[in-house]
Design a protein around this motif. Sequence first.
Motif, PDB file in Angstrom:
ATOM      1  N   ARG A 134       0.804  -1.224   0.000  1.00 38.81           N
ATOM      2  CA  ARG A 134       0.000   0.000   0.000  1.00 38.81           C
ATOM      3  C   ARG A 134       0.840   1.279   0.000  1.00 38.81           C
ATOM      4  NH1 ARG A 134      -3.842  -3.173   3.106  1.00 38.81           N
ATOM      5  NH2 ARG A 134      -2.697  -2.761   5.039  1.00 38.81           N
ATOM      6  N   LEU A 135       2.127   1.178   0.221  1.00 42.30           N
ATOM      7  CA  LEU A 135       2.970   2.376   0.179  1.00 42.30           C
ATOM      8  C   LEU A 135       2.947   2.957  -1.239  1.00 42.30           C
ATOM      9  CD1 LEU A 135       5.980   1.111   2.323  1.00 42.30           C
ATOM     10  CD2 LEU A 135       4.325   2.876   2.965  1.00 42.30           C
ATOM     11  N   PRO A 136       2.994   4.285  -1.371  1.00 39.11           N
ATOM     12  CA  PRO A 136       2.794   4.908  -2.683  1.00 39.11           C
ATOM     13  C   PRO A 136       3.945   4.734  -3.669  1.00 39.11           C
ATOM     14  CG  PRO A 136       3.276   6.569  -1.012  1.00 39.11           C
ATOM     15  CD  PRO A 136       3.082   5.287  -0.281  1.00 39.11           C
ATOM     16  N   SER A 137       5.159   4.494  -3.217  1.00 35.81           N
ATOM     17  CA  SER A 137       6.305   4.415  -4.121  1.00 35.81           C
ATOM     18  C   SER A 137       6.237   3.192  -5.021  1.00 35.81           C
ATOM     19  CB  SER A 137       7.616   4.394  -3.332  1.00 35.81           C
ATOM     20  OG  SER A 137       7.776   5.572  -2.585  1.00 35.81           O
ATOM     21  N   GLU A 138       6.826   3.323  -6.196  1.00 31.83           N
ATOM     22  CA  GLU A 138       6.885   2.211  -7.140  1.00 31.83           C
ATOM     23  C   GLU A 138       7.826   1.109  -6.658  1.00 31.83           C
ATOM     24  OE1 GLU A 138       7.586   4.062 -11.188  1.00 31.83           O
ATOM     25  OE2 GLU A 138       7.643   5.809  -9.853  1.00 31.83           O
ATOM     26  N   VAL A 139       8.897   1.507  -5.939  1.00 32.83           N
ATOM     27  CA  VAL A 139       9.892   0.568  -5.426  1.00 32.83           C
ATOM     28  C   VAL A 139      10.023   0.779  -3.927  1.00 32.83           C
ATOM     29  CG1 VAL A 139      12.324  -0.115  -5.447  1.00 32.83           C
ATOM     30  CG2 VAL A 139      11.176   0.445  -7.600  1.00 32.83           C
ATOM     31  N   VAL A 140      10.014  -0.321  -3.181  1.00 33.98           N
ATOM     32  CA  VAL A 140      10.216  -0.285  -1.734  1.00 33.98           C
ATOM     33  C   VAL A 140      11.430  -1.139  -1.407  1.00 33.98           C
ATOM     34  CG1 VAL A 140       9.261  -0.854   0.536  1.00 33.98           C
ATOM     35  CG2 VAL A 140       7.752   0.033  -1.274  1.00 33.98           C
ATOM     36  N   VAL A 141      12.346  -0.590  -0.608  1.00 35.81           N
ATOM     37  CA  VAL A 141      13.544  -1.322  -0.203  1.00 35.81           C
ATOM     38  C   VAL A 141      13.417  -1.674   1.272  1.00 35.81           C
ATOM     39  CG1 VAL A 141      16.051  -1.360  -0.113  1.00 35.81           C
ATOM     40  CG2 VAL A 141      14.895  -0.020  -1.886  1.00 35.81           C
ATOM     41  N   ASN A 142      13.473  -2.959   1.547  1.00 40.70           N
ATOM     42  CA  ASN A 142      13.278  -3.469   2.897  1.00 40.70           C
ATOM     43  C   ASN A 142      14.618  -3.590   3.628  1.00 40.70           C
ATOM     44  OD1 ASN A 142      12.545  -4.849   5.228  1.00 40.70           O
ATOM     45  ND2 ASN A 142      12.299  -6.813   4.179  1.00 40.70           N
ATOM     46  N   CYS A 143      14.906  -2.605   4.489  1.00 40.84           N
ATOM     47  CA  CYS A 143      16.144  -2.601   5.283  1.00 40.84           C
ATOM     48  C   CYS A 143      15.797  -2.658   6.767  1.00 40.84           C
ATOM     49  CB  CYS A 143      16.966  -1.345   4.994  1.00 40.84           C
ATOM     50  SG  CYS A 143      17.529  -1.158   3.294  1.00 40.84           S
ATOM     51  N   THR A 144      14.913  -3.569   7.134  1.00 39.64           N
ATOM     52  CA  THR A 144      14.376  -3.593   8.494  1.00 39.64           C
ATOM     53  C   THR A 144      15.131  -4.505   9.454  1.00 39.64           C
ATOM     54  OG1 THR A 144      12.772  -5.281   7.814  1.00 39.64           O
ATOM     55  CG2 THR A 144      12.060  -2.975   7.744  1.00 39.64           C
ATOM     56  N   GLY A 145      16.241  -5.104   9.023  1.00 39.68           N
ATOM     57  CA  GLY A 145      17.031  -5.918   9.933  1.00 39.68           C
ATOM     58  C   GLY A 145      16.252  -7.077  10.515  1.00 39.68           C
ATOM     59  N   TYR A 146      16.374  -7.260  11.833  1.00 44.37           N
ATOM     60  CA  TYR A 146      15.714  -8.400  12.477  1.00 44.37           C
ATOM     61  C   TYR A 146      14.192  -8.301  12.389  1.00 44.37           C
ATOM     62  CZ  TYR A 146      14.450 -11.940  15.884  1.00 44.37           C
ATOM     63  OH  TYR A 146      13.891 -13.041  16.484  1.00 44.37           O
ATOM     64  N   ASP A 147      13.653  -7.103  12.235  1.00 40.28           N
ATOM     65  CA  ASP A 147      12.199  -6.945  12.124  1.00 40.28           C
ATOM     66  C   ASP A 147      11.639  -7.620  10.879  1.00 40.28           C
ATOM     67  OD1 ASP A 147      12.041  -5.569  14.484  1.00 40.28           O
ATOM     68  OD2 ASP A 147      12.048  -3.580  13.560  1.00 40.28           O
ATOM     69  N   ALA A 148      12.513  -7.928   9.905  1.00 37.99           N
ATOM     70  CA  ALA A 148      12.048  -8.616   8.693  1.00 37.99           C
ATOM     71  C   ALA A 148      11.526 -10.014   9.008  1.00 37.99           C
ATOM     72  CB  ALA A 148      13.176  -8.695   7.672  1.00 37.99           C
ATOM     73  N   LYS A 149      11.903 -10.552  10.144  1.00 36.86           N
ATOM     74  CA  LYS A 149      11.428 -11.887  10.527  1.00 36.86           C
ATOM     75  C   LYS A 149       9.910 -11.924  10.560  1.00 36.86           C
ATOM     76  CE  LYS A 149      11.978 -15.425  14.143  1.00 36.86           C
ATOM     77  NZ  LYS A 149      12.811 -16.406  13.452  1.00 36.86           N
ATOM     78  N   MET A 150       9.308 -10.884  11.159  1.00 39.05           N
ATOM     79  CA  MET A 150       7.859 -10.808  11.238  1.00 39.05           C
ATOM     80  C   MET A 150       7.265 -10.107  10.030  1.00 39.05           C
ATOM     81  SD  MET A 150       6.958 -12.426  13.926  1.00 39.05           S
ATOM     82  CE  MET A 150       5.258 -11.874  14.021  1.00 39.05           C
ATOM     83  N   LEU A 151       7.950  -9.074   9.535  1.00 42.92           N
ATOM     84  CA  LEU A 151       7.387  -8.261   8.462  1.00 42.92           C
ATOM     85  C   LEU A 151       7.165  -9.054   7.184  1.00 42.92           C
ATOM     86  CD1 LEU A 151       6.508  -5.503   7.396  1.00 42.92           C
ATOM     87  CD2 LEU A 151       8.914  -5.033   6.845  1.00 42.92           C
TER      88      LEU A 151
END
Length: 395
Positions: free
Chosen positions: A299-316
């Motif tokens: 749902r984020l408006p950008s065409e490209v999203v870069v996931n740099c969430t570290g350990y939070d990526a486990k749940m995300l």
Amino acid sequence: MYAMTVHLLNRRNLIMSGLGATVAGCVNTGRIGQLPNFSSRAYGFDALKPLDVSAGNLIKITVCTRPFRPAGPRLEAETVGKKTIIHNYGHGGSGWSLAWGYAEAVRDLVAVRRPKSVTVLGAGAMGLTTAIAIAETSTNVTIYARDLPLESRSARATGVWSPSSRVGFKDKVDDAYPALWETLARRSYARHLSYVGRTGNPVEFQPRFYLRSETPEPPLTEPPTNGDKFIHLRRSLRGMEPGGLSLNNAPFPVKTTVTGQLEMTFNITEYTRQLTDEFLSLGGRIERGTVSSMDDIIRLPSEVVVNCTGYDAKMLVGDGSLVPVRGQIAWMAPQTDRRYSISHRNVAVISRSDGLLIQETGGNSYYGFGDDTETPNRDEFLAARAKVAPMFNWG
């Protein structure tokens, strides 16, 4: 259901993207970020002062959860409907060290898609450097993060050049990973060098002394029997970093040999501030917010999203392979007139411009492995301090 196409940055498309020439030549030429191979040098001790590690100097204790990924850091683009999501997380204890190399690799993945806008999730070392690298291409970039840069886990890191620290298990990483790692480590090192000598010393070289005990210090955590072994790759960077220190009349009260080296050190408070300013000066924006699922990302408006969430990526993004590795640092008041570090009995004492740090390393990479608790442990600090305090009783 949504359509998904996954693009891995492997050796084949690495070569096709233009980075392959670097991989092919990096072992022999070492041209990326290489310093001259300094010979051993003498280090004078006339001006060296003992570090004051008195417990009364303690300011705070912080805990960082490092995001370890057995298969190595995730550098991958996937197409979800009309949106591209690029993943850049799981760097273990090498986040600050490898940040710029991975940031530039993400930038190259983004450039293929030529988006008008990009959102970077996370404002730690990976998020900041990635956002800057993309913004340098005149792309509109927004950092969207729950924690602002100095609130992030990256702000609680040790802050030394450690590009091979917990980057993967030897038998789990792809065969092409060592070559990719070397390329990105050298690119990252070169970019860090551009911050050496700047006002505030965000990056600098400091002497670090290794003091051995007559009796080896036992590890606090034994590796699991027949367990996986961490991959160690730093040897391939030999000749890139400054050489060792030749020590004359070292003042430390140990009977065994003292060795030393010049070590790249990140003064994280100042480095983070300068990176934040740099990103904003490029027209970037930082917004505080939380994403909790893949649907939120879409749902984020950008065409490209870069996931740099570290350990939070486990749940995300549901990456169940991520393993937390707990690391605690005790912070004391800065001692700017005595800027050096020591390692003794598995404890690191690092004098940075933003504080004097004491950290128990446990004796091997399994120390803190699988522990996601971020509650400070004062007893751990006191035990670590007791190990190193005698090293500064010079009489």
